[in-house]
Design a protein around this motif. Structure first.
Motif, mmCIF file in Angstrom:
data_model
loop_
_atom_site.group_PDB
_atom_site.id
_atom_site.type_symbol
_atom_site.label_atom_id
_atom_site.label_comp_id
_atom_site.label_asym_id
_atom_site.label_seq_id
_atom_site.Cartn_x
_atom_site.Cartn_y
_atom_site.Cartn_z
ATOM 1 N N HIS A 140 0.798 -1.207 0.169
ATOM 2 C CA HIS A 140 -0.006 0.028 -0.064
ATOM 3 C C HIS A 140 1.061 1.178 -0.022
ATOM 4 O O HIS A 140 0.508 2.400 -0.524
ATOM 5 N N SER A 167 1.795 1.695 -3.517
ATOM 6 C CA SER A 167 0.668 2.032 -4.367
ATOM 7 C C SER A 167 0.605 3.503 -4.189
ATOM 8 O O SER A 167 0.375 4.343 -5.161
ATOM 9 N N PRO A 191 -2.797 1.741 -9.020
ATOM 10 C CA PRO A 191 -3.919 0.895 -8.209
ATOM 11 C C PRO A 191 -3.179 -0.190 -7.248
ATOM 12 O O PRO A 191 -1.898 -0.901 -7.732
ATOM 13 N N ASN A 238 -2.350 -3.614 -9.206
ATOM 14 C CA ASN A 238 -1.211 -3.654 -10.117
ATOM 15 C C ASN A 238 0.031 -3.682 -9.440
ATOM 16 O O ASN A 238 1.165 -4.300 -9.841
#
Length: 160
Positions: free
Chosen positions: A68, A71, A77, A80
């Protein structure tokens, strides 16, 4: 009877863009177009996708990060990022991190092979940078870096 005001041509509107708005437009253009030289000059020769490259650069520069975090840093996202981490793990470039205190946070880090690949990105990026910044005086390059650092700090605090 139509009473809608006439719409100004786009060229007139574009000519009115100045100051911070013009800077933001230029920054958006840079963000959009830097992808091609980075892909062709760095990612492709090293056998990486652009997302893979961004993960390798983030982990190489920042150290251990969770998906995260990647990201958010990359503006990609989470799915991905997860796919790219899985592919990089399968290639032996990324491994689970050592910070396991929080079970929900699953950090990853570069393996020794990943660190070697990260080291290979430096000369490749130096080549791309030499081409892109050719003719730009050193003082302007340093000014650009200072401004970029300042903007990056503010982006990190952005809350709307």
């Amino acid at each position: 009877m139509d009473i809608t005001p006439p719409v100004e041509p786009l060229a007139d509107t574009a000519a009115q863009i100045e100051g911070e708005v013009a800077l933001l437009v230029d920054l958006l253009k840079l963000g959009t177009f830097i992808g091609t030289p980075m892909r062709e000059g760095v990612a492709d020769p090293l056998g990486l996708t652009t997302t893979d490259l961004r993960i390798v650069l983030a982990l190489g520069g920042e150290g251990e990060l969770a998906g995260h975090d990647l990201s958010e840093i990359m503006g990609v996202p989470p799915m991905n990022v997860s796919r790219a981490i899985a592919a990089l793990t399968q290639r032996g470039l990324v491994e689970p991190g050592s910070n396991r205190r929080n079970r929900r946070r699953k950090p990853v880090r570069l393996t020794s092979a990943g660190e070697a690949l990260f080291a290979q990105t430096i000369p490749a990026m130096a080549h791309v940078g030499a081409d892109l910044f050719k003719g730009v005086p050193a003082r302007d390059r340093e000014a650009f870096r200072r401004v970029a650092a300042s903007v990056l700090m503010r982006i990190g605090r952005w809350g709307g």
